[in-house]
Write a protein that holds these residues in place. Structure first.
Motif, PDB file in Angstrom:
ATOM      1  N   LYS A 344      31.086  39.933  30.205  1.00 36.85           N
ATOM      2  CA  LYS A 344      30.869  41.272  30.744  1.00 36.85           C
ATOM      3  C   LYS A 344      32.161  42.071  30.660  1.00 36.85           C
ATOM      4  CE  LYS A 344      29.348  43.735  34.905  1.00 36.85           C
ATOM      5  NZ  LYS A 344      28.887  43.591  36.308  1.00 36.85           N
ATOM      6  N   PRO A 345      32.138  43.281  30.086  1.00 38.94           N
ATOM      7  CA  PRO A 345      33.374  44.053  29.920  1.00 38.94           C
ATOM      8  C   PRO A 345      33.981  44.467  31.264  1.00 38.94           C
ATOM      9  CG  PRO A 345      31.614  44.912  28.516  1.00 38.94           C
ATOM     10  CD  PRO A 345      30.979  43.950  29.474  1.00 38.94           C
ATOM     11  N   LEU A 346      35.272  44.730  31.245  1.00 38.47           N
ATOM     12  CA  LEU A 346      35.975  45.269  32.406  1.00 38.47           C
ATOM     13  C   LEU A 346      36.036  46.785  32.291  1.00 38.47           C
ATOM     14  CD1 LEU A 346      37.797  44.835  34.954  1.00 38.47           C
ATOM     15  CD2 LEU A 346      39.748  44.934  33.374  1.00 38.47           C
ATOM     16  N   VAL A 347      35.651  47.469  33.373  1.00 39.08           N
ATOM     17  CA  VAL A 347      35.702  48.920  33.396  1.00 39.08           C
ATOM     18  C   VAL A 347      36.489  49.361  34.629  1.00 39.08           C
ATOM     19  CG1 VAL A 347      33.537  49.223  32.139  1.00 39.08           C
ATOM     20  CG2 VAL A 347      33.507  49.053  34.640  1.00 39.08           C
ATOM     21  N   PRO A 348      37.090  50.564  34.592  1.00 41.49           N
ATOM     22  CA  PRO A 348      37.814  51.060  35.764  1.00 41.49           C
ATOM     23  C   PRO A 348      36.895  51.124  36.989  1.00 41.49           C
ATOM     24  CG  PRO A 348      38.300  52.403  33.840  1.00 41.49           C
ATOM     25  CD  PRO A 348      37.187  51.480  33.448  1.00 41.49           C
ATOM     26  N   GLY A 349      37.459  50.845  38.154  1.00 36.78           N
ATOM     27  CA  GLY A 349      36.703  50.876  39.391  1.00 36.78           C
ATOM     28  C   GLY A 349      36.094  49.547  39.790  1.00 36.78           C
ATOM     29  N   ALA A 350      36.186  48.549  38.942  1.00 35.07           N
ATOM     30  CA  ALA A 350      35.627  47.234  39.271  1.00 35.07           C
ATOM     31  C   ALA A 350      36.319  46.660  40.498  1.00 35.07           C
ATOM     32  CB  ALA A 350      35.777  46.293  38.082  1.00 35.07           C
ATOM     33  N   ARG A 351      35.528  46.051  41.386  1.00 36.95           N
ATOM     34  CA  ARG A 351      36.058  45.426  42.602  1.00 36.95           C
ATOM     35  C   ARG A 351      35.961  43.911  42.441  1.00 36.95           C
ATOM     36  NH1 ARG A 351      36.435  48.856  47.184  1.00 36.95           N
ATOM     37  NH2 ARG A 351      35.899  51.016  46.650  1.00 36.95           N
ATOM     38  N   LEU A 352      37.104  43.270  42.405  1.00 32.19           N
ATOM     39  CA  LEU A 352      37.170  41.844  42.117  1.00 32.19           C
ATOM     40  C   LEU A 352      38.049  41.146  43.140  1.00 32.19           C
ATOM     41  CD1 LEU A 352      37.857  42.293  38.278  1.00 32.19           C
ATOM     42  CD2 LEU A 352      35.625  41.932  39.379  1.00 32.19           C
ATOM     43  N   LEU A 353      38.274  39.864  42.937  1.00 28.48           N
ATOM     44  CA  LEU A 353      39.240  39.108  43.732  1.00 28.48           C
ATOM     45  C   LEU A 353      40.432  38.768  42.850  1.00 28.48           C
ATOM     46  CD1 LEU A 353      36.931  36.601  45.666  1.00 28.48           C
ATOM     47  CD2 LEU A 353      37.944  38.722  46.526  1.00 28.48           C
ATOM     48  N   LEU A 354      41.616  38.793  43.452  1.00 32.24           N
ATOM     49  CA  LEU A 354      42.834  38.437  42.740  1.00 32.24           C
ATOM     50  C   LEU A 354      43.449  37.218  43.402  1.00 32.24           C
ATOM     51  CD1 LEU A 354      45.563  40.786  41.375  1.00 32.24           C
ATOM     52  CD2 LEU A 354      46.228  38.807  42.752  1.00 32.24           C
ATOM     53  N   LYS A 355      43.666  36.170  42.616  1.00 33.64           N
ATOM     54  CA  LYS A 355      44.277  34.933  43.122  1.00 33.64           C
ATOM     55  C   LYS A 355      45.705  34.850  42.614  1.00 33.64           C
ATOM     56  CE  LYS A 355      43.526  29.953  43.627  1.00 33.64           C
ATOM     57  NZ  LYS A 355      44.962  29.741  43.818  1.00 33.64           N
ATOM     58  N   HIS A 356      46.655  34.859  43.558  1.00 29.03           N
ATOM     59  CA  HIS A 356      48.085  34.800  43.221  1.00 29.03           C
ATOM     60  C   HIS A 356      48.712  33.684  44.034  1.00 29.03           C
ATOM     61  CE1 HIS A 356      52.374  36.054  43.776  1.00 29.03           C
ATOM     62  NE2 HIS A 356      52.268  36.249  42.467  1.00 29.03           N
ATOM     63  N   GLY A 357      49.184  32.643  43.360  1.00 27.16           N
ATOM     64  CA  GLY A 357      49.725  31.500  44.092  1.00 27.16           C
ATOM     65  C   GLY A 357      48.647  30.865  44.944  1.00 27.16           C
ATOM     66  N   THR A 358      48.889  30.776  46.247  1.00 27.52           N
ATOM     67  CA  THR A 358      47.906  30.207  47.163  1.00 27.52           C
ATOM     68  C   THR A 358      47.185  31.280  47.961  1.00 27.52           C
ATOM     69  OG1 THR A 358      49.705  29.892  48.774  1.00 27.52           O
ATOM     70  CG2 THR A 358      49.118  28.013  47.393  1.00 27.52           C
TER      71      THR A 358
END
Length: 443
Positions: A344-358
């Protein structure tokens, strides 16, 4: 007291290349010549090769089982192989060669200290070579080997091999690789020329064999010399009363303490070092560094440890303990480069989760700044979306401020993942900043 600052003598490397460039044969040759396969496996390969009318063992059969699994859609995108010599141990990440699986090179190369990129001597540098080289540069893989394979099929033509080397060197220079980080080796994986043993058919080649190079390159992880960073995985507190031994039992008679457990992501930490706990910014001093085996004089990147601090500071899971002399930026606005991995393409405005370290937090995708054309190795501005395998610059806004480094400077804390909230599937590998800043805009 043990000093564990030095990394183990183990080299992690990845292989990449186009389909039919002989990658499976090369991996099989390395396993065969280092005696890293069982006798019955070798016998089976020899029998199958005879049945196919081949006079030379088809060593690609040693790894074709996993390739067949990939083609059936089983979730083995990168095959890991483990082998060793008296000099060094190796972890090899064998990545798929198909164009549609270019994204999997990101997985295989993300922890590599070296990458072996194959080309067919008859074809030289092709579009997939350029794509893979761009990805390897983007991920800041420190060292690169160009294995010019199938030299037996061009009669070991020195002039043609020199032409391929010149074209590849021009490419790697444009991508920011220093000349001393790139090694070009002419090989024939099928017959073994310059793989583990020097070939008499290339007397004009005076460099190392592939195995000699793998055994001799410096083994120092890309973050070993970076500033200290350790994401907190678990907080250890004292337990009182009877019952079984607790997780903090190795701390002996200490009763009033709080330990912070995690894996050293970069750099080195020692007792007495001044550190800062982020994102809050509290400063303190390391009073002790421990493992289950007892106290350490130092701990380097890759080691799982427990840190005790001189002051009673709240450092919950997800916090980052960092060197006070070199503090990462704490920000909720991140300019990043994404390797988009999803259908599925990424478009501006998408609401996702970001995992950084722990730590995992919510994120909103802002503007898509540009997309990398991996064939021309240039950026094109203003894409409306990022498709699968695309690499592009984006702006992100996170719900919770994160302590981040530029990926080009500290890979461990400059990398992150974007995750689909409903399914938990990984959608993108993210790199803080622009590791390919030197790449020009498309004309």
């Amino acid at each position: 007291m043990v000093d564990s600052a030095q990394p183990r003598d183990l080299l992690r490397f990845a292989t990449a290349g186009s389909v039919d460039d002989g990658k499976s044969t090369l991996v099989g040759r390395l396993l065969y010549d280092t005696k890293s396969v069982l006798a019955d496996q070798i016998e089976a390969v020899e029998r199958a090769s005879v049945d196919k009318g081949m006079s030379t063992p088809d060593l690609s059969l040693l790894v074709d089982g996993l390739r067949a699994e990939r083609e059936q859609g089983i979730t083995i995108d990168v095959a890991y192989r483990y082998f060793g010599t008296p000099t060094r141990e190796f972890v090899l990440a064998d990545t798929p060669g198909h164009v549609q699986y270019t994204r999997n090179t990101v997985t295989g190369a993300s922890t590599a200290e070296l990458a072996v990129l194959l080309v067919d001597a008859r074809n030289g540098v092709v579009s997939q070579t350029r794509r893979h080289a761009a990805v390897l540069s983007l991920l800041r893989v420190p060292r690169l080997v160009l294995a010019i394979n199938k030299i037996d099929l061009i009669d070991h033509d020195q002039a043609k091999i020199a032409d391929i080397e010149r074209e590849f060197t021009d490419l790697t220079r444009s991508l920011g690789f220093p000349d001393d980080a790139v090694q070009v080796i002419p090989v024939s994986a099928l017959v073994g020329d310059n793989v583990a043993f020097r070939s008499e058919r290339t007397p004009w080649y005076t460099g190392p064999t592939l195995l000699e190079h793998l055994e001799s390159v410096p083994v120092e992880g890309p973050d070993a010399g970076a500033p200290f960073r350790m994401p907190v995985q678990y907080v250890i507190r004292p337990r009182h009363g009877g019952g079984s031994r607790s997780a903090d039992a190795s701390l002996g008679d200490l009763h009033d303490y709080r330990g912070y457990a995690g894996q050293v992501a970069s750099g080195t930490v020692r007792p007495g070092d001044e550190v800062v706990v982020l994102p809050e910014g509290h400063r303190t001093t390391v009073s002790e560094v421990r493992t289950a085996d007892g106290p350490l004089g130092a701990a380097g990147a890759g080691l799982s440890i427990t840190v005790l601090l001189a002051d009673d500071i709240d450092a919950p899971r997800g916090a980052l303990i960092a060197a006070a002399s070199d503090v990462p930026e704490v920000t909720s606005e991140i300019d990043a480069t994404l390797c988009w991995l999803a259908e599925k393409p990424l478009v501006p405005g998408a609401r996702l989760l970001l995992k950084h370290g722990t730590r995992t937090t919510q994120v909103i995708v802002g503007q898509l700044g540009s997309r990398l054309d991996t064939e021309t190795v240039s950026y094109a501005a203003g894409p409306e979306k990022l498709e699968i395998n695309d690499i592009g610059r984006v702006s992100l806004r996170v719900a919770d401020a994160l302590p981040v480094d530029e990926y080009a400077r500290v890979r461990a804390t400059g990398g992150f993942l974007l995750v689909d909230p409903p399914t938990g599937n990984t959608l993108a590998a993210g790199l803080v900043g622009d590791p390919l800043a030197a790449v020009p805009a498309a004309g």
